[in-house]
Motif scaffolding. Structure first.
Motif, PDB file in Angstrom:
ATOM      1  N   GLU A 120      -6.850   1.777  -5.758  1.00  0.00           N
ATOM      2  CA  GLU A 120      -7.545   2.935  -6.326  1.00  0.00           C
ATOM      3  C   GLU A 120      -6.995   4.242  -5.762  1.00  0.00           C
ATOM      4  O   GLU A 120      -6.766   5.203  -6.502  1.00  0.00           O
ATOM      5  N   GLU A 121      -6.741   4.275  -4.472  1.00  0.00           N
ATOM      6  CA  GLU A 121      -6.221   5.487  -3.841  1.00  0.00           C
ATOM      7  C   GLU A 121      -4.832   5.840  -4.378  1.00  0.00           C
ATOM      8  O   GLU A 121      -4.545   7.007  -4.689  1.00  0.00           O
ATOM      9  N   LEU A 122      -3.968   4.833  -4.502  1.00  0.00           N
ATOM     10  CA  LEU A 122      -2.615   5.083  -4.990  1.00  0.00           C
ATOM     11  C   LEU A 122      -2.599   5.460  -6.466  1.00  0.00           C
ATOM     12  O   LEU A 122      -1.813   6.331  -6.882  1.00  0.00           O
ATOM     13  N   GLU A 123      -3.434   4.821  -7.260  1.00  0.00           N
ATOM     14  CA  GLU A 123      -3.441   5.134  -8.681  1.00  0.00           C
ATOM     15  C   GLU A 123      -3.803   6.596  -8.926  1.00  0.00           C
ATOM     16  O   GLU A 123      -3.229   7.253  -9.802  1.00  0.00           O
ATOM     17  N   VAL A 124      -4.730   7.105  -8.148  1.00  0.00           N
ATOM     18  CA  VAL A 124      -5.146   8.502  -8.314  1.00  0.00           C
ATOM     19  C   VAL A 124      -4.058   9.457  -7.844  1.00  0.00           C
ATOM     20  O   VAL A 124      -3.636  10.359  -8.573  1.00  0.00           O
ATOM     21  N   SER A 125      -3.589   9.276  -6.618  1.00  0.00           N
ATOM     22  CA  SER A 125      -2.630  10.226  -6.045  1.00  0.00           C
ATOM     23  C   SER A 125      -1.239  10.101  -6.680  1.00  0.00           C
ATOM     24  O   SER A 125      -0.597  11.105  -7.021  1.00  0.00           O
ATOM     25  N   GLY A 160       0.799  -1.221   0.000  1.00  0.00           N
ATOM     26  CA  GLY A 160       0.000   0.000   0.000  1.00  0.00           C
ATOM     27  C   GLY A 160       0.831   1.271   0.000  1.00  0.00           C
ATOM     28  O   GLY A 160       0.281   2.369   0.141  1.00  0.00           O
ATOM     29  N   VAL A 168       1.168  11.673  -2.205  1.00  0.00           N
ATOM     30  CA  VAL A 168       0.836  10.392  -1.575  1.00  0.00           C
ATOM     31  C   VAL A 168       1.036  10.447  -0.071  1.00  0.00           C
ATOM     32  O   VAL A 168       0.258   9.881   0.694  1.00  0.00           O
ATOM     33  N   LYS A 202       4.831   7.308   3.099  1.00  0.00           N
ATOM     34  CA  LYS A 202       4.446   6.227   2.200  1.00  0.00           C
ATOM     35  C   LYS A 202       5.346   6.112   0.979  1.00  0.00           C
ATOM     36  O   LYS A 202       4.980   5.468  -0.006  1.00  0.00           O
ATOM     37  N   GLU A 250      -9.193  -1.108  -2.606  1.00  0.00           N
ATOM     38  CA  GLU A 250      -9.329   0.280  -2.162  1.00  0.00           C
ATOM     39  C   GLU A 250      -7.974   0.981  -2.115  1.00  0.00           C
ATOM     40  O   GLU A 250      -7.840   2.154  -2.494  1.00  0.00           O
ATOM     41  N   GLN A 251      -6.950   0.262  -1.672  1.00  0.00           N
ATOM     42  CA  GLN A 251      -5.605   0.842  -1.629  1.00  0.00           C
ATOM     43  C   GLN A 251      -5.077   1.100  -3.041  1.00  0.00           C
ATOM     44  O   GLN A 251      -4.425   2.117  -3.303  1.00  0.00           O
TER      45      GLN A 251
END
Length: 359
Positions: free
Chosen positions: A341-346, A186, A238, A242, A338-339
């Protein structure tokens, strides 16, 4: 596309039956350079977009062509309209600044960050490549989905280099497994120390006299400026807790060369990760593409093999790589949807920021 042929001639003499015979050896090497752009043409994306001397193009995807494309030259196949054989793009359809991903859905997601007032060009090839070219903060950029593996990366780098004029910047935004205790699922990793390759030694398994089941390469460097920009922007978008850095490991297989166990095949890989860490203690990520990108970036435009060779500036490539940690190869954990999707966007936005902010 311009074809440049270099011919080298050498001679040798032999003596047979008292008669001297002269033999001439001719070696011909053919290379390709992009067709010079027409300076009077405007950017296909509009006059407000920062252009890199690309001519105007049609926005019709290659896959929409009804008539099968006729290709010429078996050495470097090109369509009648100049399209490359695998990636399917021609001069003007790809920017000098590129983000490459594996998943076409990730390419489409990142493309949502592009400037809304510029209509993107999309090219979908029959070989599975998707190219989206638009603008980000007024700078022309492309997002290219290539699939998986070093061969797909090889097709991509060589064919895009053939149809883009001038220096290029390429960032790989992919996924990987962690082979480090301190890099968790993540999070993000940047290959700031470059990459090594691990490849199956086929002769060990089906040949003779080979003593090592896997071949571990020397390190190839990533571009320092582009990598530093990636770290900075990923920390910003991000989160500073991380983002990790280190050495990437690129394997030629998802299974054997990544030390996965398969009882159906005698892969002899139980000690593979230990061997990698013994030689390269800073190895932190394991995947299938980054080494080929960084390797070809270092080779592009060189007049000869070797680090001492000069580089033709118009063919130079700067490259860097960052990956989402999908799997903890030491502990067994795997990322959640969910992780991802969040990483792909940011992280996708961070890659765009790094790409356009690096001079």
């Amino acid at each position: 596309m311009q074809k440049i042929t270099r011919t080298t001639t050498s001679s040798s003499s032999t003596l047979k039956d008292g008669v001297s015979t002269q033999t001439t050896h001719v070696e011909t090497t053919t290379t390709f350079k992009p067709i010079p752009a027409t300076k009077t043409q405007e950017s296909p994306l509009g006059s407000s977009v920062k252009e890199t001397k690309q001519p105007a193009v049609s926005s019709v995807p290659a896959s929409k062509n009804k008539t099968p494309m006729k290709f010429t030259d078996a050495n470097f196949p090109l369509g009648e309209d100049g399209r490359t054989y695998h990636v399917g793009t021609k001069l003007g359809e790809t920017a000098n600044k590129i983000i490459t991903v594996g998943d076409p859905a990730r390419a489409e997601l990142i493309a949502k960050h592009l400037d809304a007032d510029v209509v993107p060009i999309k090219v979908q090839s029959k070989r599975g490549y998707l190219t989206i070219t638009g603008a980000y903060k007024g700078t022309r950029v492309s997002i290219v989905a290539i699939g998986m593996g070093m061969s797909m990366m090889d097709f991509f780098v060589r064919e895009v280099r053939a149809v883009v004029e001038g220096p290029m910047d390429i960032i790989r935004f992919g996924s990987c497994g962690s082979i480090s205790d301190h890099i968790k699922v993540g999070t993000m990793a940047v290959a700031s120390e470059g990459s090594i390759s691990v490849t199956r030694n086929f002769d060990f398994f089906t040949g003779a006299d080979a003593t090592e089941p896997y071949l571990i390469s020397q390190r190839v460097e990533a571009d320092a400026d582009l990598s530093a920009s990636l770290v900075q922007k990923l920390n910003e978008f991000v989160g500073s807790g991380k983002v990790s850095t280190g050495l990437n490991v690129t394997a030629d297989s998802f299974y054997c060369s990544q030390a996965r166990k398969d009882v159906r095949f005698p892969d002899a890989n139980s000690d593979l990760l230990a061997s990698v860490h013994a030689r390269y203690p800073s190895a932190v990520t394991l995947e299938m593409e980054s080494f080929m990108l960084l390797h070809l970036a270092k080779c592009s435009g060189r007049t000869a093999p070797g680090n001492g060779a000069t580089v033709e500036p118009e063919l130079s490539i700067r490259a860097a790589a960052t990956t989402m940690i999908f799997a903890d190869r030491l502990g067994g954990a795997f990322i959640t949807p969910e992780q991802v999707e969040e990483l792909e966007v940011s992280a996708g936005k961070a890659c765009l920021e790094a790409l356009v902010s690096t001079a």
